[in-house]
Structures are given as C-alpha cells and as structure tokens.
Design a protein around this motif. Structure first.
Motif, PDB file in Angstrom:
ATOM      1  N   ALA A 180       0.823  -1.212   0.000  1.00  0.00           N
ATOM      2  CA  ALA A 180       0.000   0.000   0.000  1.00  0.00           C
ATOM      3  C   ALA A 180       0.855   1.259   0.000  1.00  0.00           C
ATOM      4  CB  ALA A 180      -0.939  -0.015   1.215  1.00  0.00           C
ATOM      5  N   ARG A 181       1.955   1.256   0.776  1.00  0.00           N
ATOM      6  CA  ARG A 181       2.822   2.444   0.878  1.00  0.00           C
ATOM      7  C   ARG A 181       3.641   2.671  -0.392  1.00  0.00           C
ATOM      8  NH1 ARG A 181       3.551   4.674   6.092  1.00  0.00           N
ATOM      9  NH2 ARG A 181       1.630   4.169   7.230  1.00  0.00           N
ATOM     10  N   SER A 182       3.782   1.654  -1.227  1.00  0.00           N
ATOM     11  CA  SER A 182       4.646   1.769  -2.407  1.00  0.00           C
ATOM     12  C   SER A 182       3.878   2.053  -3.692  1.00  0.00           C
ATOM     13  CB  SER A 182       5.459   0.480  -2.580  1.00  0.00           C
ATOM     14  OG  SER A 182       4.596  -0.652  -2.733  1.00  0.00           O
ATOM     15  N   GLU A 183       2.650   2.532  -3.568  1.00  0.00           N
ATOM     16  CA  GLU A 183       1.883   2.919  -4.750  1.00  0.00           C
ATOM     17  C   GLU A 183       2.656   3.984  -5.538  1.00  0.00           C
ATOM     18  OE1 GLU A 183      -0.927   3.198  -7.620  1.00  0.00           O
ATOM     19  OE2 GLU A 183      -1.046   1.797  -5.915  1.00  0.00           O
ATOM     20  N   GLY A 184       2.859   3.752  -6.828  1.00  0.00           N
ATOM     21  CA  GLY A 184       3.614   4.681  -7.672  1.00  0.00           C
ATOM     22  C   GLY A 184       5.104   4.438  -7.680  1.00  0.00           C
ATOM     23  N   PHE A 185       5.577   3.466  -6.904  1.00  0.00           N
ATOM     24  CA  PHE A 185       7.011   3.157  -6.868  1.00  0.00           C
ATOM     25  C   PHE A 185       7.416   2.381  -8.125  1.00  0.00           C
ATOM     26  CE2 PHE A 185       8.471   3.289  -2.155  1.00  0.00           C
ATOM     27  CZ  PHE A 185       7.770   4.473  -1.950  1.00  0.00           C
ATOM     28  N   ALA A 186       8.598   2.674  -8.622  1.00  0.00           N
ATOM     29  CA  ALA A 186       9.233   1.814  -9.624  1.00  0.00           C
ATOM     30  C   ALA A 186       9.951   0.675  -8.899  1.00  0.00           C
ATOM     31  CB  ALA A 186      10.213   2.617 -10.459  1.00  0.00           C
ATOM     32  N   GLY A 187      10.320  -0.357  -9.634  1.00  0.00           N
ATOM     33  CA  GLY A 187      11.047  -1.458  -9.022  1.00  0.00           C
ATOM     34  C   GLY A 187      12.334  -1.000  -8.367  1.00  0.00           C
ATOM     35  N   SER A 188      13.011  -0.024  -8.978  1.00  0.00           N
ATOM     36  CA  SER A 188      14.266   0.474  -8.409  1.00  0.00           C
ATOM     37  C   SER A 188      14.031   1.217  -7.098  1.00  0.00           C
ATOM     38  CB  SER A 188      14.966   1.392  -9.417  1.00  0.00           C
ATOM     39  OG  SER A 188      14.141   2.502  -9.756  1.00  0.00           O
TER      40      SER A 188
END
Length: 524
Positions: free
Chosen positions: A434-442
């Motif tokens: 949930a906290r990583s919404e919009g995160f790229a794999g890197s």
C-alpha cells in the motif's frame, strides 16, 4: 560469402583457366591448403606439378609433402619458381602467408614479376593470406575469399570428430544427430580448428552428455574474450531476477524454445529480440541481464556512445564491426541500453550520421540470421525513430509500466529475501504494498537495500522493526512524484503503442483513452 563448396568450385575454375595469380583470403590457412590440395588431386591434373611454400617447411611437393630444395627462405622459393616456370609449363606454386603484400613494396613487385612470368608460361601462383593485397597485384589475377564454416560444414566437422571417437575405450558419447546439429549452429563464427579443439576438450572428460551442448557456448565465449565495440557483461543465475513483468516472461519462455530449435527446412529465422520502452527504473535493463542468465547465454553490451566518431564514416565502420562481432559470438544476448541516445531522431542530423546508423542497424536486424537476441531499452520514447518501431524489426515492442499491486508484492518479496534473507510477514507485506503505490522497481529495491544496511549495522534482521521498514518506504520519493508530467507522458505513449510487459490494467482502457494493444494468448 564463399564457403567451402563455393570456394572449391571457384578455385577449380581459376586453375582450369590458368589465371596467373590467384589470391585466397582467409584466416584458416590449413583449411585453404586442403582446398588447394583437393583441387590439385583432380585426375586430369595428375601430371601437373603443384608445389607449396610455408615458412616452417620451405618449398615442398603439395601432394606428397616431399621437400624440393634445401633453401627454406621465401626468396629461394620464388627464384626456384621463376626457374621452373620456364622449364616446366603449367606449374602451380602455392605461397602460404608470404611477406607483407598490402602495399607497393619490393616484395609485392617481386611477386608481380613472378606472376607475369607465370602468365607467359601457363603457370599459376596461389597466395593464401589473411590480409588484402596491393591493388597492383590484384589486377594481375583473380581473388576469392574462404569464409568461416557455415552450419552445414560445421556439422560435418562435428560428426567427423564424434565418429572418430565412438567406440574408443573410456569415451562415452550420448549426442544424437539433433544435438550435433544444434552444436553446429552454436559454433558458427569460429574456425574449424577452434571447433575441433572445443570438442576434443569436452571429449577429454570421457563422457559427452546431451546437456553438454550448451557448454560449447561457454567455450566460444572464452575465445572472444575481448571484442571491439562490445562489452562482456558477467551474469549469474539468481542475481538478476526481475519481479513482475509476467507477460514479458511468458513471451521470453517461448522465444527461448525457438532460440535453440533446429530451424533447417523451415522458413523461420532465430528470434531477433525485443524493444523495451517505459518508465525509468522498472526493470528494462535488468531484463536484459535476466534473459542472458536465464538462458545461460553470454551477454554483450553495445555502447552506442562509444560507436560515434569524429571522422566521416568512422561511426558507421565501428557499428558495422560491432554487429559483425555479435554475429560471430552468437548465440548470445546483445543489450543496447538507451538506444534512443545513439539512434534517436535529431542526433547528428546536420551530418546525416544518425540516419546512416539507423539504416545500417535496421538492415542488420532484418537480414542477419545469426542467433543474436537483441534486448534494446529506451526511456525517452519521443526520441525513438519511427523506423525502429515498425513490426518486423524487433519481434515485439513491450511497454514496462509502474508495477501494480501484484507486481509490487512480488518485487518486495524478492528484495526482502535478497537483503534481509527472509520473507516479510504477510501483514507487513500488505502495508508495504500500500505504501509503495507509484514506486518503480528500483525505488522498492533502494528502500529495502537501506533496510538491509541498517540490519547489518545493528547486528541482524531482528533489530529492525516493522515500523522502521514502513518509515523507510514512507520517506522514499519515487520519480512519479518528482516528475509526474514526464512519467504520465511516457505511460500514455506506452498504453497506445506497445504490448504491456506486466499484467494489463483495466485503467489503461478507461474512457477517453485508446485501448492498449491486445496480447495474444498462446496455449502451453
């Protein structure tokens, strides 16, 4: 390209026509000597003298190997040839690797005079060399090339070596004809002698299993250890895993089968590769390393920035050399990172270099039949030339988007295992997703790398609380927040023009947008 059978036919016609100077250009001197020997062994030439000169043996009879004169120098051999042309018409002298004949030198003029004497008396000079000769010599006769063995010739060599060793005590061979054919395809680009050395090295183990065919790729890779225009990238299984990108993974699994299949008797060619475009940091470059590691093939990186030169024609020459090298080291994976920076529209337009490089690269993509699988990546999709996107250049154009929930769950688990040596608890995993919404794999990797470093400094993973991990994710600033306009522009382009590398999202076909390209489903 003149392979053995074609070269044999050409050489036979030159000798029959008594061409005074015949140049055979090749890096395989022994193979060329065998070619000349077979030409000389024709029954209607039994009475014609054929003599050869090498630095090691001096002048000897080509058929019997018997020495002719005691003087082993090149000058002595040439003087003897001049004498024989007047005494014995229709004599043929073969000179292997003579002195430098690339320019107008005294040695070149000596050979030219000898060729004129041969023409007067119906004789012939055959020069076996791996370098071009002076144009003044070329005009006195005819030239030909003996190229490296093709797949069929390589198969005959492999079959001969295997047959010689079948039944030998202590050597157990399990290769079938299909295995030998596959090995022949893999060894295209090496000399006949190099291929024999590889096979005999493998046979020295005393057992040749069917699985050993792929071992030839490693041997071949060691031969081409330092190559012009290409950088060898080391890969290991398990070190370059990519989370998400399920559609790309399934597509690559099928291409791997085609990569190692016997395509003889079909109109098919080996897979050409994929162009990966999309959001920075989402696994495009990592995918190239993952393919090579997963397929157990060597990975080479083509640095287009190093290709560009300051002189006219220099860039084109470097690119041609690099692509020819890739053909020789096949089967391999060729990684071209940020291809738009070297072949992008607008680069070097004032000189036309960009267009010439694009044309040269696309011609190679279209015409090469070597087993080179290209993985090209691009971040600036607006900079890609339209010619590069046409179907038939690459096998497929994939768009690598920001990971969805399922992809993020897989990526978080992957890097948690890598940096913390265990899987995250289910409750923590869902919070991180949930906290990583919009995160790229890197972004995810960087956050978990920081967590792993903290655990190391504090004595172990048990010292790192779930709250700390969540705080690290909360404080991570992904690119979509720092540069949302650019990211949305890239995503809008990819939804309309490319196959999704990950799981297609319903939002991608929302009202007001064109639906993304349909992904063809294949039966397992």
């Amino acid at each position: 390209m003149a392979h053995y059978a074609e070269a044999q036919e050409t050489l036979d016609s030159y000798v029959k026509a008594r061409v005074p100077l015949i140049t055979v250009t090749t890096i395989e001197q022994q193979r060329a000597l065998r070619l000349v020997g077979e030409t000389a062994s024709s029954p209607h030439r039994a009475d014609l003298p054929f003599l050869k000169y090498t630095r090691a043996t001096g002048l000897s009879d080509l058929r019997s190997g018997r020495p002719v004169i005691d003087d082993r120098s090149l000058i002595g051999a040439m003087d003897f040839a001049a004498e024989q042309f007047t005494k014995r018409p229709n004599s043929t002298f073969v000179f292997v690797d003579p002195d430098d004949l690339t320019s107008d030198t005294s040695a070149s003029r000596h050979v030219a005079e000898l060729a004129r004497q041969a023409e007067t008396n119906g004789g012939a000079l055959i020069l076996i060399t791996d370098t071009p000769i002076w144009s003044g010599l070329q005009r006195l006769g005819m030239g030909m090339r003996l190229d490296l063995p093709n797949s069929e010739e390589m198969y005959e060599t492999i079959a001969g070596v295997l047959n010689d060793h079948r039944g030998v005590p202590g050597i157990d061979i399990h290769w079938t004809e299909a295995d030998a054919r596959q090995a022949a395809d893999f060894l295209v680009g090496v000399t006949e002698g190099e291929a024999i050395n590889m096979l005999t090295t493998m046979l020295a183990k005393g057992r040749l299993e069917r699985s050993d065919v792929l071992e030839l790729v490693g041997y071949k890779d060691r031969i081409f250890g330092d190559l012009a225009g290409l950088d060898r990238i080391a890969t290991r299984k398990g070190e370059h895993e990519v989370g998400g990108l399920r559609n790309l993974g399934r597509w690559l699994d099928r291409k791997q089968q085609l990569m190692v299949s016997d395509l003889r008797g079909t109109a098919l060619r080996p897979p050409r590769g994929a162009l990966l475009v999309g959001v920075p940091g989402c696994g495009k470059s990592l995918s190239a390393k993952a393919v090579a590691a997963r397929w157990n093939l060597p990975l080479y990186r083509l640095d287009l920035a190093s290709i560009l030169g300051q002189y006219l024609g220099q860039s084109e020459g470097r690119l041609r050399e690099a692509l020819e090298t890739a053909d020789r080291v096949a089967p391999c994976v060729l990684w071209i990172d940020e291809i738009e920076k070297g072949l992008g529209a607008g680069e070097h337009d004032s000189t036309g270099v960009s267009q010439r490089l694009i044309g040269q690269f696309l011609f190679w993509l279209q015409e090469s039949d070597s087993r080179v699988f290209v993985v090209a990546t691009a971040n600036n999709v607006q900079g890609l030339p339209p010619e590069l996107l046409r179907k038939g250049r690459f096998d497929e154009l994939f768009f690598v988007d920001l990971p969805d929930e399922d992809d993020r769950r897989e990526i978080i688990t992957l890097y948690h295992q890598r940096y913390l040596k265990n899987e995250p608890a289910p409750e923590l995993l869902e919070k991180l997703v949930a906290r990583s919404e919009g995160f790229a794999g890197s972004d995810i990797e960087a956050a978990l790398h920081d967590v792993g470093a903290e655990a190391l400094l504090n004595g172990g993973t048990e010292t790192v609380s779930d709250t700390y991990v969540i705080d690290v994710f909360t404080n991570t600033m992904p690119l979509i927040r720092t540069n949302p306009e650019q990211i949305e522009q890239i995503r809008a382009w990819g939804r309309e023009r490319a196959v999704p590398a990950g799981t297609p999202r319903p939002a991608d076909s929302a009202q007001g947008q064109r639906q993304s390209r349909r992904l063809v489903q294949t039966t397992p």
